[in-house]
Design a protein around this motif. Structure first.
Motif, PDB file in Angstrom:
ATOM      1  N   LYS A 301       0.873  -1.182   0.000  1.00 56.70           N
ATOM      2  CA  LYS A 301       0.000   0.000   0.000  1.00 56.70           C
ATOM      3  C   LYS A 301       0.905   1.225   0.000  1.00 56.70           C
ATOM      4  O   LYS A 301       1.909   1.259   0.694  1.00 56.70           O
ATOM      5  CB  LYS A 301      -0.855   0.026   1.275  1.00 56.70           C
ATOM      6  N   GLN A 302       0.547   2.230  -0.778  1.00 58.06           N
ATOM      7  CA  GLN A 302       1.414   3.408  -0.914  1.00 58.06           C
ATOM      8  C   GLN A 302       0.967   4.544   0.010  1.00 58.06           C
ATOM      9  O   GLN A 302      -0.222   4.768   0.203  1.00 58.06           O
ATOM     10  CB  GLN A 302       1.403   3.898  -2.365  1.00 58.06           C
ATOM     11  N   TYR A 303       1.957   5.226   0.554  1.00 58.50           N
ATOM     12  CA  TYR A 303       1.672   6.388   1.402  1.00 58.50           C
ATOM     13  C   TYR A 303       2.890   7.286   1.402  1.00 58.50           C
ATOM     14  O   TYR A 303       4.026   6.809   1.454  1.00 58.50           O
ATOM     15  CB  TYR A 303       1.383   5.929   2.833  1.00 58.50           C
ATOM     16  N   SER A 304       2.652   8.586   1.294  1.00 59.89           N
ATOM     17  CA  SER A 304       3.747   9.515   1.533  1.00 59.89           C
ATOM     18  C   SER A 304       3.158  10.809   2.051  1.00 59.89           C
ATOM     19  O   SER A 304       2.027  11.169   1.708  1.00 59.89           O
ATOM     20  CB  SER A 304       4.562   9.760   0.266  1.00 59.89           C
ATOM     21  N   ASN A 305       3.900  11.450   2.916  1.00 58.78           N
ATOM     22  CA  ASN A 305       3.386  12.671   3.519  1.00 58.78           C
ATOM     23  C   ASN A 305       4.558  13.483   4.055  1.00 58.78           C
ATOM     24  O   ASN A 305       5.646  12.963   4.259  1.00 58.78           O
ATOM     25  CB  ASN A 305       2.431  12.326   4.670  1.00 58.78           C
ATOM     26  N   SER A 306       4.313  14.777   4.241  1.00 62.15           N
ATOM     27  CA  SER A 306       5.365  15.593   4.822  1.00 62.15           C
ATOM     28  C   SER A 306       4.760  16.606   5.782  1.00 62.15           C
ATOM     29  O   SER A 306       3.561  16.872   5.731  1.00 62.15           O
ATOM     30  CB  SER A 306       6.140  16.314   3.723  1.00 62.15           C
ATOM     31  N   CYS A 307       5.589  17.121   6.663  1.00 62.65           N
ATOM     32  CA  CYS A 307       5.113  18.088   7.645  1.00 62.65           C
ATOM     33  C   CYS A 307       6.220  19.118   7.859  1.00 62.65           C
ATOM     34  O   CYS A 307       7.386  18.760   8.030  1.00 62.65           O
ATOM     35  CB  CYS A 307       4.805  17.369   8.960  1.00 62.65           C
ATOM     36  N   THR A 308       5.849  20.382   7.784  1.00 62.96           N
ATOM     37  CA  THR A 308       6.827  21.445   7.999  1.00 62.96           C
ATOM     38  C   THR A 308       6.493  22.193   9.282  1.00 62.96           C
ATOM     39  O   THR A 308       5.340  22.546   9.510  1.00 62.96           O
ATOM     40  CB  THR A 308       6.817  22.430   6.813  1.00 62.96           C
ATOM     41  N   ILE A 309       7.501  22.399  10.102  1.00 63.72           N
ATOM     42  CA  ILE A 309       7.302  23.100  11.374  1.00 63.72           C
ATOM     43  C   ILE A 309       8.152  24.362  11.379  1.00 63.72           C
ATOM     44  O   ILE A 309       9.305  24.349  10.947  1.00 63.72           O
ATOM     45  CB  ILE A 309       7.683  22.180  12.563  1.00 63.72           C
ATOM     46  N   THR A 310       7.562  25.453  11.821  1.00 66.30           N
ATOM     47  CA  THR A 310       8.325  26.689  11.982  1.00 66.30           C
ATOM     48  C   THR A 310       8.941  26.690  13.368  1.00 66.30           C
ATOM     49  O   THR A 310       8.247  26.515  14.369  1.00 66.30           O
ATOM     50  CB  THR A 310       7.398  27.915  11.833  1.00 66.30           C
ATOM     51  N   ILE A 311      10.242  26.873  13.418  1.00 68.49           N
ATOM     52  CA  ILE A 311      10.938  26.860  14.704  1.00 68.49           C
ATOM     53  C   ILE A 311      10.828  28.262  15.308  1.00 68.49           C
ATOM     54  O   ILE A 311      11.203  29.238  14.654  1.00 68.49           O
ATOM     55  CB  ILE A 311      12.418  26.473  14.492  1.00 68.49           C
ATOM     56  N   PRO A 312      10.316  28.378  16.523  1.00 68.85           N
ATOM     57  CA  PRO A 312      10.022  29.702  17.092  1.00 68.85           C
ATOM     58  C   PRO A 312      11.225  30.651  17.048  1.00 68.85           C
ATOM     59  O   PRO A 312      11.098  31.791  16.633  1.00 68.85           O
ATOM     60  CB  PRO A 312       9.621  29.388  18.528  1.00 68.85           C
ATOM     61  N   VAL A 313      12.376  30.163  17.471  1.00 66.90           N
ATOM     62  CA  VAL A 313      13.605  30.945  17.342  1.00 66.90           C
ATOM     63  C   VAL A 313      14.594  30.087  16.543  1.00 66.90           C
ATOM     64  O   VAL A 313      14.996  29.023  17.007  1.00 66.90           O
ATOM     65  CB  VAL A 313      14.198  31.290  18.722  1.00 66.90           C
ATOM     66  N   PRO A 314      14.980  30.562  15.341  1.00 66.99           N
ATOM     67  CA  PRO A 314      15.862  29.760  14.486  1.00 66.99           C
ATOM     68  C   PRO A 314      17.076  29.241  15.243  1.00 66.99           C
ATOM     69  O   PRO A 314      17.636  29.951  16.079  1.00 66.99           O
ATOM     70  CB  PRO A 314      16.281  30.747  13.396  1.00 66.99           C
ATOM     71  N   THR A 315      17.465  28.024  14.951  1.00 65.46           N
ATOM     72  CA  THR A 315      18.522  27.397  15.729  1.00 65.46           C
ATOM     73  C   THR A 315      19.360  26.450  14.894  1.00 65.46           C
ATOM     74  O   THR A 315      18.947  26.051  13.805  1.00 65.46           O
ATOM     75  CB  THR A 315      17.906  26.612  16.919  1.00 65.46           C
ATOM     76  N   ASN A 316      20.540  26.084  15.422  1.00 67.48           N
ATOM     77  CA  ASN A 316      21.327  25.009  14.818  1.00 67.48           C
ATOM     78  C   ASN A 316      21.699  23.978  15.883  1.00 67.48           C
ATOM     79  O   ASN A 316      22.627  23.200  15.719  1.00 67.48           O
ATOM     80  CB  ASN A 316      22.564  25.544  14.086  1.00 67.48           C
ATOM     81  N   ASN A 317      20.939  23.996  16.971  1.00 64.99           N
ATOM     82  CA  ASN A 317      21.161  23.063  18.062  1.00 64.99           C
ATOM     83  C   ASN A 317      20.519  21.714  17.727  1.00 64.99           C
ATOM     84  O   ASN A 317      19.313  21.621  17.505  1.00 64.99           O
ATOM     85  CB  ASN A 317      20.546  23.665  19.340  1.00 64.99           C
TER      86      ASN A 317
END
Length: 422
Positions: A301-317
């Motif tokens: 069975k095929q499935y694909s999905n994506s989710c984008t989240i905005t990070i409140p304060v940009p980070t590289n941690n």
DNA sequence: TCTGGGGTCCTAGGACCC
DNA sequence: TCTGGGGTCCTAGGACCC
């Protein structure tokens, strides 16, 4: 004038450098998971008519029958060999644009030389002598023409890997030789449309009315048209621009159904991209996670999905990014499918010194020292020596298959080339 | 059973602003 | 009945590269 230097079947050549027994013999290199062909040397191409990206399972028997040696990809080795080649190029000109792992443009304007052809030959000979990797060199007034000269240097035997286009006569000759598929920037779609209107060669393309090219192929097509006619319009870029997006996604060694294993892979990919992000001193504003099943499989069975989240304060941690990625993954994960791949993308990248806090959170909330220590440890003792516990210790359950990888001759003490006295 | 992975640039269209 | 004109920002999708 611009020189374009391009290594010959680079990955295969890197493997051959350390395997003199394979000199003159057919060699191919496979993608991650040993899925398909990503490089083949001249001998392998001649012998088997293999196409790039051909899936391995379709041609494995043929390769074995023809005694073709195949390798899993060894990016550590190729990356380091690439560095050696680029270092040599920098001794030829202060203006080198590294275009990809195996090719570079060199601005040869103002370089003192007896003839361009001799100069190109010197570059070619120096690289093969110092690294063992063979290259082709093309020199021309624009980037697109230099790419074309490079192609001619390799495809037309009498040029012997060196081709200079420095007169209008030679330019026209080259354009008439080149099919549309030989032009850098004319992909499959454009080739098909040009064929429909009776355009088969680069020369015919340059004779089309500019208005048609602009309308049908946008400004990208117009630039190609102009460059092929000798008018330079693609800028030379000596300093690499910082990346606008950093992502990674890899197919699993085997298909996964349960969330925890997928979370581990996802957390591991985050640690990889976060390290790249810190290396360029940026922070990410958005994080995207996506999952997909195997689109080639009719049984699943095929499935694909994506989710984008905005990070409140940009980070590289790494740890903050991991938390957000986990949240995103949990939103799109649906039980009951056999997943083939998970991927992460960091976008909205901004220089770390411009990160802005908000009313509730200061940008300096997280200590950079921890990340520095982690990066230093992983650099010294090897990838993933320390990191987030979410990555787990059962890496082998989703890790890539690399059955036939060669030694990392140039970066690991334990894998050095050994010479035996016969 | 097995089919890669990492990018860039451009355009159109939607949503929104004044 | 008549319904402006100048923008920006974002995203999705297409095309291409190695």
């Amino acid at each position: 004038m611009i020189a374009m230097v391009d290594c010959n079947s680079f990955y295969a050549s890197c493997e051959q450098v350390f395997r003199p027994d394979l000199w003159g013999k057919p060699v191919v290199v496979l993608s991650n998971n040993d899925g398909c062909i990503i490089a083949a040397n001249k001998e392998a191409k001649a012998m088997t008519h293999i196409a790039m990206f051909e899936p391995m399972f379709k041609i494995k028997a043929q390769l074995i029958k023809n005694k073709v040696t195949f390798f899993s990809s060894n990016y550590t080795l190729y990356g380091e060999m690439s560095q050696r080649v680029m270092n040599i190029l920098e001794t030829f000109s202060p203006n080198v644009e590294v275009y990809s792992i195996d090719e570079a443009f060199i601005d040869v304007t103002g370089i003192v030389h007896t003839s361009l052809k001799q100069y190109a030959t010197l570059i070619k000979d120096t690289i093969v002598t110092h690294t063992g990797v063979p290259v082709g060199v093309g020199i021309a007034p624009t980037k697109v023409l230099a790419k074309l000269a490079n192609k001619i240097s390799k495809k037309v035997e009498k040029f012997n890997y060196v081709c200079v286009i420095d007169t209008d006569e030679k330019r026209i000759k080259a354009l008439k030789w080149a099919q549309t598929k030989d032009v850098w920037g004319l992909g499959k779609k454009h080739q098909a449309r040009l064929k429909n209107i009776g355009v088969f060669t680069a020369y015919e393309f340059t004779q089309l009315p500019l208005a048609w090219v602009r309308k049908e192929m946008t400004v990208v097509g117009e630039r190609l048209w102009r460059e092929l006619r000798g008018e330079s319009c693609i800028e030379f870029q000596t300093m690499p621009k910082s990346k606008k997006a950093i992502g990674t996604s890899k197919s699993f060694g085997k298909k996964l159904e349960d969330l925890p294993r997928i979370e581990e892979a996802c957390a591991y990919y985050i640690s990889e991209v976060a390290e790249v992000l810190r290396a360029q001193k940026s922070c990410a504003t958005y994080i995207q996670v996506y999952v997909t099943t195997n689109r080639y499989s009719n049984a699943d069975k095929q499935y694909s999905n994506s989710c984008t989240i905005t990070i409140p304060v940009p980070t590289n941690n790494t740890f903050i990014l991991t938390q957000h990625a986990r949240k995103a993954l949990q939103r799109i994960y649906t039980p009951g499918y056999r997943y083939k791949k998970v991927g992460v993308n960091l976008t909205g990248l901004i220089p770390q010194q411009y990160v802005q806090g908000n009313l509730f959170q200061s940008p300096a909330l997280y200590d950079k020292r921890l990340m520095n220590v982690i990066d230093a440890l992983n650099h010294k003792f090897g990838k993933a020596t320390v990191g987030s516990a979410l990555v787990g210790t059962r890496v082998e359950q989703w890790e890539l298959v690399k059955k036939d990888r060669s030694n990392r001759y140039t970066t690991q003490w334990g894998e050095l080339l050994e010479l035996k006295n016969k």
